[in-house]
Design a protein around this motif. Structure first.
Motif, mmCIF file in Angstrom:
data_model
loop_
_atom_site.group_PDB
_atom_site.id
_atom_site.type_symbol
_atom_site.label_atom_id
_atom_site.label_comp_id
_atom_site.label_asym_id
_atom_site.label_seq_id
_atom_site.Cartn_x
_atom_site.Cartn_y
_atom_site.Cartn_z
ATOM 1 N N ALA A 77 0.849 -1.195 0.000
ATOM 2 C CA ALA A 77 0.000 0.000 0.000
ATOM 3 C C ALA A 77 0.880 1.240 0.000
ATOM 4 C CB ALA A 77 -0.907 0.004 1.227
ATOM 5 N N HIS A 78 0.439 2.246 -0.748
ATOM 6 C CA HIS A 78 1.264 3.438 -0.941
ATOM 7 C C HIS A 78 0.455 4.710 -0.766
ATOM 8 C CE1 HIS A 78 4.643 1.078 -2.677
ATOM 9 N NE2 HIS A 78 3.648 0.274 -2.995
ATOM 10 N N THR A 79 1.139 5.734 -0.268
ATOM 11 C CA THR A 79 0.542 7.054 -0.201
ATOM 12 C C THR A 79 0.793 7.772 -1.528
ATOM 13 O OG1 THR A 79 2.569 7.973 0.768
ATOM 14 C CG2 THR A 79 0.861 7.200 2.282
ATOM 15 N N PRO A 80 -0.076 8.693 -1.914
ATOM 16 C CA PRO A 80 0.139 9.405 -3.171
ATOM 17 C C PRO A 80 1.287 10.403 -3.112
ATOM 18 C CG PRO A 80 -1.795 10.244 -2.055
ATOM 19 C CD PRO A 80 -1.359 9.036 -1.297
ATOM 20 N N SER A 81 1.766 10.678 -1.915
ATOM 21 C CA SER A 81 2.918 11.545 -1.720
ATOM 22 C C SER A 81 3.674 11.065 -0.497
ATOM 23 C CB SER A 81 2.494 13.005 -1.529
ATOM 24 O OG SER A 81 3.597 13.816 -1.163
ATOM 25 N N SER A 82 4.931 11.448 -0.381
ATOM 26 C CA SER A 82 5.713 11.015 0.773
ATOM 27 C C SER A 82 5.741 12.064 1.876
ATOM 28 C CB SER A 82 7.142 10.666 0.337
ATOM 29 O OG SER A 82 7.750 11.748 -0.341
ATOM 30 N N VAL A 83 4.812 13.032 1.822
ATOM 31 C CA VAL A 83 4.645 14.011 2.894
ATOM 32 C C VAL A 83 3.151 14.314 3.120
ATOM 33 C CG1 VAL A 83 6.896 15.152 2.871
ATOM 34 C CG2 VAL A 83 5.150 15.820 1.207
ATOM 35 N N CYS A 84 2.891 15.108 4.155
ATOM 36 C CA CYS A 84 1.559 15.251 4.761
ATOM 37 C C CYS A 84 0.458 15.814 3.873
ATOM 38 C CB CYS A 84 1.654 16.127 6.006
ATOM 39 S SG CYS A 84 2.745 15.510 7.296
ATOM 40 N N THR A 85 0.549 17.103 3.563
ATOM 41 C CA THR A 85 -0.565 17.786 2.901
ATOM 42 C C THR A 85 -1.026 17.101 1.618
ATOM 43 O OG1 THR A 85 0.057 19.933 3.831
ATOM 44 C CG2 THR A 85 -1.335 19.966 1.878
ATOM 45 N N PRO A 86 -0.112 16.800 0.682
ATOM 46 C CA PRO A 86 -0.591 16.208 -0.574
ATOM 47 C C PRO A 86 -1.228 14.836 -0.408
ATOM 48 C CG PRO A 86 1.811 16.263 -0.493
ATOM 49 C CD PRO A 86 1.328 17.091 0.641
ATOM 50 N N THR A 87 -0.760 14.051 0.562
ATOM 51 C CA THR A 87 -1.404 12.763 0.803
ATOM 52 C C THR A 87 -2.819 12.957 1.325
ATOM 53 O OG1 THR A 87 0.547 11.372 1.132
ATOM 54 C CG2 THR A 87 -1.413 10.786 2.379
ATOM 55 N N ARG A 88 -3.024 13.904 2.212
ATOM 56 C CA ARG A 88 -4.360 14.140 2.777
ATOM 57 C C ARG A 88 -5.330 14.627 1.701
ATOM 58 N NH1 ARG A 88 -3.455 14.060 8.397
ATOM 59 N NH2 ARG A 88 -1.245 13.544 8.608
ATOM 60 N N TYR A 89 -4.825 15.446 0.820
ATOM 61 C CA TYR A 89 -5.649 15.866 -0.308
ATOM 62 C C TYR A 89 -6.038 14.654 -1.151
ATOM 63 C CZ TYR A 89 -7.079 18.134 -4.652
ATOM 64 O OH TYR A 89 -7.793 18.519 -5.756
#
Length: 494
Positions: A77-89
């Motif tokens: 499983a992967h996040t769409p970004s490796s930091v906070c704000t863009p992943t939450r978006y």
């Protein structure tokens, strides 16, 4: 018609109805209430922090281990970004954040709202389908703080936030817990005026200088979140409507300030103690679900917004966090916060975006099993929509693909997953192949490199999970195909 034929017809009709109901998905059955959805998002938790994923870890995580044992674990499983704000978006909208104005980095606590007013979120979609929607925890997508001239006016409600993006109930902090203003905001209004000066401090209790409200005490924030989440669950369980609760936790992100009751519990320094408290917070939320007697009809999803910021050093003489709590890293023999993966939070390497991901849904998701399907947090939108039987606007969730097929062990068909680093470097993942479109980490590990700058790197993750061997010269046709696929996806929906 004879009585026998009438009887036969009735039996046939009953059988047909029974078979039809068996073939319908549970969420779509007319006599089945759509499940409640509790989505818990840790802040900076690495795969190696969870004992169920890393048996060598010395940090007790009994509640997450229980969640893994009672549900389905996604190991890819992967996040769409490796930091906070863009992943939450990406999580809330089902859309990659690099399609917005934010092409790299994060926004701070005072940042302008990132989401456009007409951007549909999971909360919007579920609310339209009859759900009650709530959020408790970290927002970090920008707030419309009022201003009086050039100064912020904290006596006024915020004009944008969770309460304007589909959440009926919201209790949030603006951003990461190391970003001022340090305030709680309930349904758009600050719970207390930030009358206290908060001085800056260094790691592990890293904080930026700013204003703080008296009711926000760093050591108590996770407890406050667990209490607020429990209250929301208890209240909604008394109603007939299903509910969606999004719980973006504040840990184990910096400041690493575990509550005093956890001090020294792990012998792995403040970070180890803090991870233990995060696990306990998850346990409190799960207990609230049990206490409200909604466990059987509640799907729980647990994941993280990116990997851990705690580095791992193989040098046996390295002085790490155990010996010196001010060091942001462990000697490998003590702890591998990101497990076997290369790099750290912010990187394009696996440690930046491969995260824990558990799904528990009694009688619908197999307990104690694993799925190797490659999924992205953007996929939560479409998955939850399918489970809830909700309609998705054709203009929404462009990068979201349901993974409900994996609940029954079926293969998942979706386009390649796109990875994104803090500096805006891209990578594309398809099957065993991962192509990095840059010449470095794009984050914190040296060399950082630059996006879209050669030489690119191609990895075969089926044999090289640590990304140690660049095989692009051996498979130029694979690299060429993946590069074209990545550019095609990047150019969609811009």
């Amino acid at each position: 018609m004879s009585p026998i034929n009438v009887c036969s017809s009735a039996i046939a009709a009953c059988l047909l109805s029974l078979v039809s109901s068996m073939l319908l998905p549970a969420a779509a059955s007319a006599d089945t209430t759509p499940p409640n959805v509790v989505l818990i998002l840790a802040d900076d938790m690495g795969s190696g922090d969870v004992h169920a994923l890393n048996p060598d870890s010395k940090i007790p995580t009994p509640h997450l281990d229980r969640l893994a044992g009672e549900g389905l674990t996604y190991t890819d499983a992967h996040t769409p970004s490796s930091v906070c704000t863009p992943t939450r978006y990406g999580l809330l909208t089902g859309r990659y954040c690099w399609r917005t104005r934010l092409k790299s980095g994060v926004i701070n606590g005072y940042g302008a709202p990132l989401m456009q007013p007409d951007r549909i979120t999971i909360a919007d979609m579920l609310k339209k389908s009859g759900y009650q929607t709530g959020i408790v925890g970290k927002w970090h997508l920008g707030l419309g703080f009022a201003k009086n001239g050039k100064e912020f006016d904290f006596t006024q409600p915020v004009s944008d936030g969770a309460h304007t993006h589909g959440f009926d109930s919201s209790f949030i902090i603006p951003a990461s817990l190391d970003f001022p203003p340090y305030v709680y905001i309930r349904d758009g209004e600050l719970t207390q005026f930030p009358s206290l000066p908060q001085p800056a401090s260094n790691f592990p209790g890293y904080l930026r200088k700013g204003e703080r409200s008296p009711d926000l005490i760093m050591e108590n924030v996770l407890d406050d979140i667990a209490r607020e989440a429990g209250t929301y669950i208890a209240q909604q369980a008394k109603t007939d409507a299903p509910f969606f609760l999004y719980v973006p936790l504040t840990g184990p992100h910096k400041p690493v300030i575990p509550h005093p009751r956890y001090h020294g519990k792990t012998e792995l320094g403040p970070y180890g103690d803090f991870v233990m408290q995060v696990d306990e917070t998850v346990g409190q939320i799960m207990q609230s679900i049990d206490d409200a007697d909604v466990r059987e009809n509640t799907i729980v999803i647990y994941t993280s917004d990116n990997g851990s910021f705690m580095r791992c050093n193989e040098d046996p003489d390295y002085v790490g966090h155990v010996e010196d709590p001010s060091v942001q890293g462990y000697r490998a023999e003590h702890h591998r916060a990101n497990g076997p993966y290369r790099g750290t939070k912010a990187d394009i390497w696996e440690a930046g975006h491969r995260v824990p991901f558990f799904v528990r849904w009694p009688d619908h998701v197999p307990a104690g099993e694993q799925s190797a399907a490659t999924i992205c947090l953007t996929d939560v939108f479409a998955t939850v929509a399918e489970i809830a039987g909700a309609e998705v606007d054709p203009k929404a969730a462009e990068d979201s693909y349901s993974f409900t097929a994996t609940f029954d062990g079926k293969s998942l068909e979706r386009p390649p997953v796109i990875h994104h680093s803090v500096s805006g470097m891209f990578a594309i993942r398809e099957g065993k192949w991962k192509l990095v479109l840059g010449n470095g980490s794009g984050g914190r590990e040296a060399p950082r490199g630059k996006r879209d700058t050669r030489p690119y790197k191609l990895f075969d993750l089926s044999t090289d999970i640590g990304e140690t061997k660049n095989v692009i010269d051996d498979h130029p046709e694979v690299a060429d195909r993946l590069e074209k696929a990545c550019m095609a996806i990047r150019n969609q929906g811009i």
